[in-house]
Design a protein around this motif. Structure first.
Motif, PDB file in Angstrom:
ATOM      1  N   UNK A 214       0.721  -1.195  -0.052  1.00 28.70           N
ATOM      2  CA  UNK A 214      -0.027  -0.007  -0.121  1.00 28.70           C
ATOM      3  C   UNK A 214       0.768   1.093  -0.177  1.00 28.70           C
ATOM      4  N   UNK A 215       0.368   2.473  -0.362  1.00 28.16           N
ATOM      5  CA  UNK A 215       1.527   3.592  -0.567  1.00 28.16           C
ATOM      6  C   UNK A 215       2.277   3.691   0.867  1.00 28.16           C
ATOM      7  N   UNK A 216       1.621   3.454   2.265  1.00 27.12           N
ATOM      8  CA  UNK A 216       2.388   3.779   3.289  1.00 27.12           C
ATOM      9  C   UNK A 216       3.342   2.536   3.566  1.00 27.12           C
ATOM     10  N   UNK A 217       3.386   1.305   2.974  1.00 28.02           N
ATOM     11  CA  UNK A 217       4.146   0.227   3.411  1.00 28.02           C
ATOM     12  C   UNK A 217       5.637   0.450   2.727  1.00 28.02           C
ATOM     13  N   UNK A 218       6.616  -0.251   3.407  1.00 26.62           N
ATOM     14  CA  UNK A 218       7.781  -0.538   3.180  1.00 26.62           C
ATOM     15  C   UNK A 218       8.331  -1.916   3.046  1.00 26.62           C
ATOM     16  N   UNK A 219       9.535  -2.082   2.334  1.00 31.37           N
ATOM     17  CA  UNK A 219      10.236  -3.345   2.243  1.00 31.37           C
ATOM     18  C   UNK A 219      11.603  -2.924   2.739  1.00 31.37           C
ATOM     19  N   UNK A 220      12.155  -3.434   3.595  1.00 32.45           N
ATOM     20  CA  UNK A 220      13.506  -3.387   4.030  1.00 32.45           C
ATOM     21  C   UNK A 220      14.102  -4.654   3.639  1.00 32.45           C
ATOM     22  N   UNK A 221      15.009  -4.362   2.596  1.00 34.52           N
ATOM     23  CA  UNK A 221      15.808  -5.603   2.002  1.00 34.52           C
ATOM     24  C   UNK A 221      17.372  -5.696   2.165  1.00 34.52           C
ATOM     25  N   UNK A 222      17.716  -6.710   2.417  1.00 37.85           N
ATOM     26  CA  UNK A 222      19.271  -6.739   2.727  1.00 37.85           C
ATOM     27  C   UNK A 222      19.726  -7.418   1.780  1.00 37.85           C
ATOM     28  N   UNK A 223      20.869  -6.942   1.006  1.00 38.61           N
ATOM     29  CA  UNK A 223      21.433  -7.674  -0.046  1.00 38.61           C
ATOM     30  C   UNK A 223      23.071  -7.585   0.049  1.00 38.61           C
ATOM     31  N   UNK A 224      23.885  -8.616  -0.430  1.00 41.95           N
ATOM     32  CA  UNK A 224      25.125  -8.776  -0.346  1.00 41.95           C
ATOM     33  C   UNK A 224      25.852  -8.261  -1.545  1.00 41.95           C
ATOM     34  N   UNK A 225      26.691  -7.542  -1.425  1.00 38.58           N
ATOM     35  CA  UNK A 225      27.186  -6.583  -2.814  1.00 38.58           C
ATOM     36  C   UNK A 225      28.401  -7.647  -3.199  1.00 38.58           C
ATOM     37  N   UNK A 226      28.704  -6.981  -4.733  1.00 42.00           N
ATOM     38  CA  UNK A 226      30.006  -7.749  -5.176  1.00 42.00           C
ATOM     39  C   UNK A 226      31.348  -7.189  -4.460  1.00 42.00           C
ATOM     40  N   UNK A 227      32.119  -8.164  -4.123  1.00 46.14           N
ATOM     41  CA  UNK A 227      33.374  -7.814  -3.869  1.00 46.14           C
ATOM     42  C   UNK A 227      34.555  -8.683  -4.283  1.00 46.14           C
ATOM     43  N   UNK A 228      35.624  -8.581  -3.708  1.00 50.12           N
ATOM     44  CA  UNK A 228      36.764  -9.372  -4.135  1.00 50.12           C
ATOM     45  C   UNK A 228      36.406 -10.835  -4.087  1.00 50.12           C
ATOM     46  N   UNK A 229      36.520 -11.701  -5.057  1.00 47.36           N
ATOM     47  CA  UNK A 229      36.300 -13.038  -5.176  1.00 47.36           C
ATOM     48  C   UNK A 229      36.998 -13.811  -3.778  1.00 47.36           C
ATOM     49  N   UNK A 230      38.057 -13.315  -3.465  1.00 42.64           N
ATOM     50  CA  UNK A 230      38.797 -14.181  -2.325  1.00 42.64           C
ATOM     51  C   UNK A 230      37.966 -14.050  -1.105  1.00 42.64           C
ATOM     52  N   UNK A 231      37.268 -12.905  -0.728  1.00 41.24           N
ATOM     53  CA  UNK A 231      36.547 -12.645   0.120  1.00 41.24           C
ATOM     54  C   UNK A 231      35.267 -13.539   0.209  1.00 41.24           C
ATOM     55  N   UNK A 232      34.764 -13.563  -1.020  1.00 40.34           N
ATOM     56  CA  UNK A 232      33.512 -14.437  -1.204  1.00 40.34           C
ATOM     57  C   UNK A 232      34.028 -16.084  -0.839  1.00 40.34           C
ATOM     58  N   UNK A 233      34.803 -16.319  -1.502  1.00 42.67           N
ATOM     59  CA  UNK A 233      35.229 -17.688  -1.526  1.00 42.67           C
ATOM     60  C   UNK A 233      35.627 -18.302  -0.181  1.00 42.67           C
TER      61      UNK A 233
END
Ligand code: AVI
Length: 352
Positions: A214-233
């Motif tokens: 509805x117009x007054x509703x909100x979604x708070x969405x957590x997302x993981x961002x791209x970073x160095x592959x070694x950190x991800x691995x």
């Protein structure tokens, strides 16, 4: 007086959570679970494992990781040194919960997709319960266990909290909530669980939520961002082997629930960053040519050496992709909070 009438119709199969007599006396009116039984989870597991192991390449969806042991192992993963997403997201919330809640509106009902252990939710509840006379919290989960376990702890912490859990999948929960619109709602989808959806599923899910806002509703969405592959691995190959145990537990579950004969020592955990798809992939790799019987199916499945069962994708995003995703789902970005390294982003969305 704040209206605390239920958000949705209590179906006949709904039942109250059973607690010790002391807790029941104290909490039973404040913790209600609505079981929207519409599917047979065991049958779903049976069908999807048979289909997935018959496919080429073999796959089993990550939603089946979360039996009791799997959920415990996931909690352990979030505490490993290498797995940064949980503590990074919690850090953002610890620093900015007040600002986020203020930006989200006034007199909010909190609705969370995937309740988890509610650790991060508590940072938001601290602010909401201090600011509102009454707070209604609606965790949505396909299993009641986590809500049953953590619900009483939340009620003990917040005297003005009511929990009305929806035990169902996200799709049916949205339908149910749509049918009974009411005061402003803050939806939460934390932990970068969106990353476990395929791009199509992510679009579909966000479009469904977008259409429900509805117009007054909100979604708070957590997302993981791209970073160095070694950190991800590293995050998906922790040195204590907890993620490996989590992945291999899927075979233990098949052995137990479908009378399978997997020998776990003949498979290994494999996780790597696939740059082309911007995702961590998790697989279970067969260490040798082998055949495994699953009694429930009355048949065996062949595995070549190095053949894998693809068990999870965990997508990592950049801002441009998120902009397209939100726009395509009919949502507008109203605010974004990140850690100083921009490893993780909390996005506050509203209807377009
Ligand atoms: C639940 N989900 C967001 C986790 C992730 O990072 O994709 C699941 C996980 N798999 C391995 N480690 C954690």
């Amino acid at each position: 007086m704040v209206d605390l009438s239920p958000l949705f119709v209590i179906r006949p199969q709904s039942r109250r959570v059973a607690h010790s007599p002391l807790l029941r006396k104290q909490y039973h009116e404040r913790l209600v679970l609505h079981h929207l039984d519409h599917r047979d989870l065991r049958e779903e597991f049976r069908q999807e494992v048979e289909q997935g192991l018959s496919a080429s390449p073999k796959r089993i969806p990550p939603k089946f990781f979360y039996d009791r042991r799997g959920s415990e192992l996931f909690e352990k993963i979030t505490k490993t040194e290498e797995y940064y997403p949980t503590r990074t997201e919690a850090g953002i919330l610890a620093a900015s919960a007040r600002e986020i809640v203020e930006a989200a509106g006034t007199e909010l009902t909190l609705i969370e997709f995937g309740s988890g252990s509610s650790t991060k939710t508590r940072l938001l509840l601290d602010v909401l319960t201090a600011r509102q006379e009454q707070v209604e919290y609606v965790p949505i989960d396909i299993s009641p266990t986590i809500v049953q376990e953590f619900g009483p702890l939340l009620l003990e912490r917040y005297g003005n909290l009511e929990i009305r859990g929806l035990i169902t999948d996200y799709h049916h929960a949205i339908e149910e909530l749509n049918a009974h619109p009411r005061k402003a709602r803050l939806f939460l989808f934390l932990g970068s669980s969106l990353g476990n959806f395929s791009p199509d599923e992510a679009h579909h899910f966000l479009s469904e939520v977008g259409a429900a806002l509805e117009p007054q509703d909100r979604l708070l969405l957590g997302v993981d961002l791209i970073k160095q592959p070694e950190i991800l691995d590293r995050a998906y190959n922790d040195s204590a082997g907890v993620t490996a145990a989590f992945n291999l537990n899927l075979l233990t579950r098949i052995n137990r629930e479908l009378r399978g004969h997997f020998d776990l020592s003949r498979f290994r955990h494999l996780a790597f960053f696939n740059k082309a798809h911007s995702r961590i992939e998790m697989h279970l790799e067969s260490l040798e040519d082998q055949t495994v019987r699953i009694d429930e199916f009355g048949r065996s499945f062949s595995f070549a050496r190095k053949e894998t069962v693809h068990t999870e994708n965990s997508h990592k995003y950049d801002y441009a992709t998120l902009t397209d995703l939100f726009g395509g789902a009919g949502m507008t970005l109203l605010g974004r909070w990140c850690d100083p390294d921009e490893w993780f982003a909390l996005n506050l969305l509203g209807p377009a």
